[in-house]
Scaffold this motif. Structure first.
Motif, PDB file in Angstrom:
ATOM      1  N   THR B   5     -64.294 110.372   3.454  1.00 40.68           N
ATOM      2  CA  THR B   5     -64.732 109.920   2.017  1.00 40.68           C
ATOM      3  C   THR B   5     -64.170 110.902   1.030  1.00 40.68           C
ATOM      4  N   GLN B   6     -64.057 110.208  -0.210  1.00 36.38           N
ATOM      5  CA  GLN B   6     -63.453 110.880  -1.302  1.00 36.38           C
ATOM      6  C   GLN B   6     -64.340 110.885  -2.434  1.00 36.38           C
ATOM      7  N   CYS B  23     -62.083 115.688  -0.435  1.00 37.09           N
ATOM      8  CA  CYS B  23     -62.013 114.830   0.644  1.00 37.09           C
ATOM      9  C   CYS B  23     -62.786 115.384   1.709  1.00 37.09           C
ATOM     10  N   GLY B 105     -59.006 107.767   3.101  1.00 36.38           N
ATOM     11  CA  GLY B 105     -60.362 107.528   2.388  1.00 36.38           C
ATOM     12  C   GLY B 105     -60.232 106.311   1.370  1.00 36.38           C
TER      13      GLY B 105
END
Lengths: 111, 113
Positions: B5-6, B23, B105
């Motif tokens: 995920t970012q 991140c 991501g």
């Protein structure tokens, strides 16, 4: 010479066509090879790894030619949903396995 | 699993401002990477990390700093943003072996005015 080179395209083909992309790499000691797919404005995702003996996944076939230092991706019976950018990725042997990406080949499949 | 995920997904900065991109990965991967992608340029490696507490420069490190204080997080900092840093930034992680797949991501779209 760039380490990993691809024809940027775009390759514009009709549905049902067969299309092939090549990718050349400069480091003869490269160990692992991959094709990634990237849809517009999305992140790259692994399409398939490329093995020395060649490998197939449904309509997709990947081949490696170590002597000539290139890998290829063949797509048979193209679908509209195959429209994307295809990235060639090469990983070195030894040290930190930091992969190198080609700039990608754009494929547009039209009705 | 969320994968990679970012944060944030979008950001607009003025020249000279600073920001940090976060991140996070939940796959216990050793290697993490930061890339930027510009039209016609492909993915270019900014910095990478081969494990917690380590960082190394990639192809285009100037103007960026990174930190990997925890194994699951990799931060990218811009101390003084410039218009040339307008780009899409992707974070990725992998197990660190040559045959390991990289997981990316969703990207952060950064505009510097």
């Amino acid at each position: 010479r760039k380490e990993v080179e691809q024809d940027p395209g775009p390759f514009n083909v009709p549905e049902g066509a067969t299309v092939a992309f090549n990718c050349t790499y400069s480091n003869s000691a490269s160990q692992s090879f991959f094709w990634y797919r990237q849809d517009c404005r999305k992140e790259p995702k692994l399409l398939m790894s490329v093995y020395s003996s060649g490998n197939e996944d449904g309509r997709f076939t990947a081949q490696l030619n170590r002597a000539s230092q290139y890998i290829s991706l063949l797509i048979r019976d193209s679908k509209l949903s195959d429209s994307a950018t295809y990235l060639c990725v090469v990983s070195p042997s030894g040290g930190s396995y930091i992969p190198t990406f080609g700039r990608g080949t754009s494929l547009i499949v039209h009705p | 699993n969320a994968g990679v995920t970012q944060t944030p997904k979008f950001r607009v900065l003025k020249t000279g401002q600073s920001m940090t991109l976060l991140c996070a990965q939940d796959m216990n991967h050793e290697y993490m990477y930061w890339y930027r992608q510009d039209p016609g340029m492909g993915l270019r490696l900014i910095h990478y990390s081969v494990g917690e507490g380590t960082t190394a420069k990639g192809e285009v490190p100037d103007g960026y700093n990174v930190s990997r204080l925890k194994k699951q997080n990799f931060l990218l900092g811009l101390e003084s943003a410039a218009p040339s840093q307008t780009s899409v930034y992707f974070c990725a992680s992998s197990g660190g072996l040559a045959y390991n797949e990289q997981f990316f991501g969703p990207g952060t779209r950064l505009t510097v005015l």
